[in-house]
Design a protein around this motif. Structure first.
Motif, mmCIF file in Angstrom:
data_model
loop_
_atom_site.group_PDB
_atom_site.id
_atom_site.type_symbol
_atom_site.label_atom_id
_atom_site.label_comp_id
_atom_site.label_asym_id
_atom_site.label_seq_id
_atom_site.Cartn_x
_atom_site.Cartn_y
_atom_site.Cartn_z
ATOM 1 N N ALA A 30 0.712 -0.773 -0.382
ATOM 2 C CA ALA A 30 0.047 -0.640 0.210
ATOM 3 C C ALA A 30 0.990 1.026 -0.039
ATOM 4 O O ALA A 30 0.585 2.579 -0.450
ATOM 5 C CB ALA A 30 -1.275 0.008 1.164
ATOM 6 N N ASP A 31 2.159 1.685 0.787
ATOM 7 C CA ASP A 31 2.237 2.836 0.710
ATOM 8 C C ASP A 31 3.308 2.811 -0.239
ATOM 9 O O ASP A 31 3.260 3.494 -1.137
ATOM 10 C CB ASP A 31 3.329 2.273 2.204
ATOM 11 N N ARG A 32 4.585 1.870 -1.572
ATOM 12 C CA ARG A 32 4.825 1.759 -2.548
ATOM 13 C C ARG A 32 4.132 2.178 -3.550
ATOM 14 O O ARG A 32 4.202 1.598 -4.807
ATOM 15 C CB ARG A 32 5.489 0.646 -2.464
ATOM 16 N N ARG A 33 2.124 1.575 -2.707
ATOM 17 C CA ARG A 33 1.255 1.779 -4.410
ATOM 18 C C ARG A 33 2.088 0.915 -6.057
ATOM 19 O O ARG A 33 1.919 0.695 -6.941
ATOM 20 C CB ARG A 33 1.007 2.726 -5.130
ATOM 21 N N GLU A 34 2.274 -0.583 -4.928
ATOM 22 C CA GLU A 34 2.898 -2.060 -5.890
ATOM 23 C C GLU A 34 2.195 -2.636 -5.944
ATOM 24 O O GLU A 34 1.373 -3.559 -4.813
ATOM 25 C CB GLU A 34 4.140 -2.191 -5.272
ATOM 26 N N LEU A 35 1.510 -3.515 -7.161
ATOM 27 C CA LEU A 35 1.351 -4.637 -6.732
ATOM 28 C C LEU A 35 1.755 -5.830 -8.022
ATOM 29 O O LEU A 35 2.418 -5.234 -8.869
ATOM 30 C CB LEU A 35 -0.605 -4.192 -7.805
ATOM 31 N N ARG A 36 2.497 -7.169 -6.792
ATOM 32 C CA ARG A 36 3.122 -8.261 -7.655
ATOM 33 C C ARG A 36 2.056 -9.333 -7.928
ATOM 34 O O ARG A 36 1.841 -9.802 -6.916
ATOM 35 C CB ARG A 36 4.039 -7.801 -7.213
ATOM 36 N N ARG A 37 2.342 -10.055 -9.158
ATOM 37 C CA ARG A 37 1.702 -11.080 -8.581
ATOM 38 C C ARG A 37 2.733 -12.356 -9.556
ATOM 39 O O ARG A 37 3.460 -12.157 -10.805
ATOM 40 C CB ARG A 37 0.151 -11.177 -10.247
ATOM 41 N N ASP A 38 2.770 -13.975 -8.968
ATOM 42 C CA ASP A 38 3.941 -14.441 -9.441
ATOM 43 C C ASP A 38 5.618 -13.301 -9.185
ATOM 44 O O ASP A 38 6.521 -13.928 -10.526
ATOM 45 C CB ASP A 38 3.710 -14.867 -10.524
ATOM 46 N N GLY A 39 5.542 -12.934 -8.388
ATOM 47 C CA GLY A 39 6.669 -11.819 -8.538
ATOM 48 C C GLY A 39 6.619 -10.822 -9.815
ATOM 49 O O GLY A 39 8.422 -10.343 -9.653
ATOM 50 N N THR A 40 6.105 -10.793 -10.372
ATOM 51 C CA THR A 40 6.364 -9.753 -11.272
ATOM 52 C C THR A 40 5.011 -8.560 -11.148
ATOM 53 O O THR A 40 4.243 -8.334 -11.171
ATOM 54 C CB THR A 40 6.062 -10.606 -12.561
ATOM 55 N N PRO A 41 5.970 -7.505 -11.482
ATOM 56 C CA PRO A 41 5.354 -6.037 -11.086
ATOM 57 C C PRO A 41 3.684 -5.883 -12.497
ATOM 58 O O PRO A 41 3.698 -6.927 -13.262
ATOM 59 C CB PRO A 41 6.015 -4.978 -11.523
ATOM 60 N N VAL A 42 2.293 -5.257 -11.349
ATOM 61 C CA VAL A 42 1.879 -5.028 -12.131
ATOM 62 C C VAL A 42 1.120 -4.272 -12.259
ATOM 63 O O VAL A 42 1.251 -3.933 -11.362
ATOM 64 C CB VAL A 42 0.381 -6.577 -11.979
ATOM 65 N N ALA A 43 1.012 -3.959 -13.715
ATOM 66 C CA ALA A 43 0.943 -2.172 -13.645
ATOM 67 C C ALA A 43 -0.752 -2.092 -13.827
ATOM 68 O O ALA A 43 -2.000 -2.234 -14.280
ATOM 69 C CB ALA A 43 0.587 -1.353 -15.004
ATOM 70 N N VAL A 44 -1.237 -1.135 -12.623
ATOM 71 C CA VAL A 44 -3.134 -1.266 -12.180
ATOM 72 C C VAL A 44 -2.824 0.615 -12.088
ATOM 73 O O VAL A 44 -2.402 1.349 -11.505
ATOM 74 C CB VAL A 44 -2.779 -1.527 -10.592
ATOM 75 N N GLU A 45 -4.362 0.897 -12.673
ATOM 76 C CA GLU A 45 -4.505 2.604 -12.923
ATOM 77 C C GLU A 45 -4.598 2.818 -11.464
ATOM 78 O O GLU A 45 -5.099 1.550 -10.926
ATOM 79 C CB GLU A 45 -6.056 2.313 -13.476
ATOM 80 N N PRO A 46 -4.718 3.934 -11.438
ATOM 81 C CA PRO A 46 -4.581 4.205 -10.036
ATOM 82 C C PRO A 46 -6.162 3.940 -9.102
ATOM 83 O O PRO A 46 -6.328 4.032 -8.118
ATOM 84 C CB PRO A 46 -4.270 5.679 -10.325
ATOM 85 N N GLN A 47 -7.278 3.985 -9.767
ATOM 86 C CA GLN A 47 -8.282 3.761 -9.000
ATOM 87 C C GLN A 47 -8.859 2.599 -9.122
ATOM 88 O O GLN A 47 -9.597 2.157 -7.703
ATOM 89 C CB GLN A 47 -9.840 5.051 -10.347
ATOM 90 N N VAL A 48 -8.669 1.908 -9.421
ATOM 91 C CA VAL A 48 -8.316 0.372 -9.528
ATOM 92 C C VAL A 48 -7.093 -0.021 -8.039
ATOM 93 O O VAL A 48 -7.817 -0.790 -6.707
ATOM 94 C CB VAL A 48 -8.070 -0.621 -10.470
#
Length: 535
Positions: free
Chosen positions: A12-30
């Protein structure tokens, strides 16, 4: 807070999402939607709560809410059919139902104090909290500094902060750009702003600064994009609107700024890397060089771009932006007639497009480039390009080229109203886009499909005024001139077309270019043939 669930980790602090270790680009509202659902996972979150938290009290349509929920599911590997993690409860709301583990984040490095009494030179010499921009092969960084309230009315502070947040959110959707988090940038609020020192402290190559001024019932907003190394202004604009429509004005400014800054930053990055002249090019350097060559738009430059992209992929075979750009470049050569018919090369480009989508399913630019390549080059699955365009616009609804190319394809498929609306939005978002000839060309195609030949002629002329080599616009011009009773001009346009593509024939054109509507294929065939293009 860090949330772990399934194969995903959300910081939440870094606003990062990873799936299976890979960064996922996510729209800010999402991303915000996911945060709300994770934090309140012990209960159902109502639609009103989502309006209050994600949209800050603004009421959005059911379609908008549904699209954001669908995008959130896609980002974490869920779906509307499965609902393993995010479950919709009819007439009640939404709940996160997956098993979640929470951990505290590691302490972040301290942010340098921008109010330190030392002068700008002393501050610039201090070690930055992050690596300095431009020293490696990473993405360019940008900070949106708090917009200044020039009117002196404290009531406008919230509006100025809101504009800053909206622009930060819109820019964070762009591919190939790292945007500094709001909290880091807001540390400079109310402080004297030396953009060169700020660039060193935040490790960014670019800063966006601006101001808000109120005059009676009107608001004026200005923005400036600055190169932190040279202090040069790369882009600036002014927006005005009624005080009564502040939310609409915020949205319009944020969307327009994001659309205008994307091509500006790309050009700036290309120039910056050329000036740096690194002894050894990495994959990102080669991608930037290829993007510059694609923008030149000649047969020779596109061929050279493909060589650069092949070199980039030799260094990093799974580099999604290079995979997508390579497929897109091949598609441009294909519709221009600058590539000899080669089924094997077309199939290889299509494979690269799908590889790019698999590697970066939430990268808007990768998606629209791949979609355009698949539409032009696929032998059997061309229709799958249209959903890819839609996904690209879910990720970044302000991407002018995604709107333009998606609109072009929609028009070719017969939905000219939707196609024109997409292209018109792209033109409104960035009326000075250097690729405006593509927008005008797409409008020309839509008019031709509608058999509005005077409009097709006007749009084709506008496109060719910006790019005389654009074969799409020349073909429309040939047909439209013939239909408007200008046979001499149609023949002249056909000669210009044959100079660009000496081996052009009517049958070869129809075999190469996707024509979903038989009626439109007949219009092209008759017009090209009548103007002297060989059968």
């Amino acid at each position: 807070m860090i949330y772990a669930f399934g194969t995903c980790i959300l910081d939440a602090d870094r606003r990062e999402l990873r799936r299976d270790g890979t960064p996922v680009a996510v729209e800010p509202q999402v991303f915000d939607l996911l945060l709300v659902l994770l934090a309140a996972r012990e209960r159902v979150v109502t639609r009103d709560e989502l309006h209050d938290t994600v949209w800050r009290g603004r009421i959005v349509s059911e379609a908008t809410l549904a699209s954001r929920i669908a995008a959130a599911r896609a980002a974490i590997g869920d779906s509307g059919a499965a609902q393993r993690l995010i479950r919709t409860l009819p007439r009640k709301g939404v709940r996160f139902v997956g098993e979640v583990r929470e951990t505290a984040p590691e302490p972040a490095p301290p942010l340098p104090d921008p109010s330190h009494e030392a002068g700008p030179a002393a501050r610039a010499e201090a070690p930055p909290a992050w690596p300095a921009a431009g020293t490696g092969g990473g993405l360019p960084g940008l900070a949106v500094l708090p917009f200044a309230n020039l009117g002196g009315d404290p009531a406008q502070d919230d509006f100025a902060d809101g504009i800053t947040e909206e622009i930060t959110t819109a820019l964070s959707r762009l591919s190939g750009l790292f945007v500094i988090a709001r909290n880091s940038a807001f540390a400079y609020k109310g402080q004297p702003m030396d953009v060169r020192a700020i660039g060193g402290q935040l490790g960014v190559a670019y800063v966006l600064e601006g101001s808000v001024r109120r005059s009676h019932t009107e608001l004026r907003i200005t923005g400036h994009l600055v190169d932190t190394a040279s202090g040069a202004t790369l882009w600036s604009d002014r927006f005005e609107g009624a005080l009564a429509d502040v939310f609409a004005l915020q949205d319009r400014v944020a969307e327009s700024v994001a659309a205008a800054i994307e091509p500006t930053l790309q050009s700036a990055e290309i120039a910056r890397r050329e000036r740096a002249a690194p002894a050894r090019l990495d994959a990102y350097d080669l991608l930037l060089r290829a993007q510059g060559l694609i923008g030149t738009f000649t047969a020779e430059s596109l061929a050279a771009a493909l060589v650069c992209l092949d070199e980039a992929l030799a260094l990093d075979p799974l580099y999604a932006p290079a995979l997508a750009a390579s497929a897109y470049c091949r598609a441009q050569m294909h519709f221009q007639g600058w590539a000899q018919p080669d089924e094997e090369a077309a199939a290889a480009a299509e494979r690269r497009a799908w590889q790019a989508v698999e590697r970066a399913p939430n990268d808007g630019q990768v998606l629209w480039m791949a979609a355009f390549a698949i539409w032009n080059l696929a032998a059997t699955e061309r229709a799958r390009a249209r959903p890819l365009f839609r996904r690209a616009l879910l990720v970044n609804p302000n991407a002018a080229m995604a709107l333009t190319l998606a609109g072009w394809i929609e028009a070719m498929c017969g939905d000219t109203a939707a196609g024109r609306a997409m292209v018109a939005r792209a033109q409104r978002l960035n009326p000075r886009d250097p690729r405006g000839w593509l927008m005008s060309g797409a409008m020309a195609v839509a008019a031709l499909v509608d058999e509005d030949y005077p409009a097709a002629l006007r749009w084709a002329d506008l496109a060719l005024g910006q790019n005389r080599r654009f074969a799409v616009a020349l073909r429309v011009l040939v047909v439209a001139c013939g239909r408007c009773g200008q046979p001499a001009r149609a023949r002249a346009a056909a000669r210009a077309l044959l100079e660009i593509e000496p081996d052009l024939t009517v049958s070869g054109f129809l075999a190469r270019i996707p024509m979903p509507l038989e009626r439109v294929a007949r219009i092209y065939a008759a017009g090209l043939s009548a103007a002297g293009v060989p059968e």
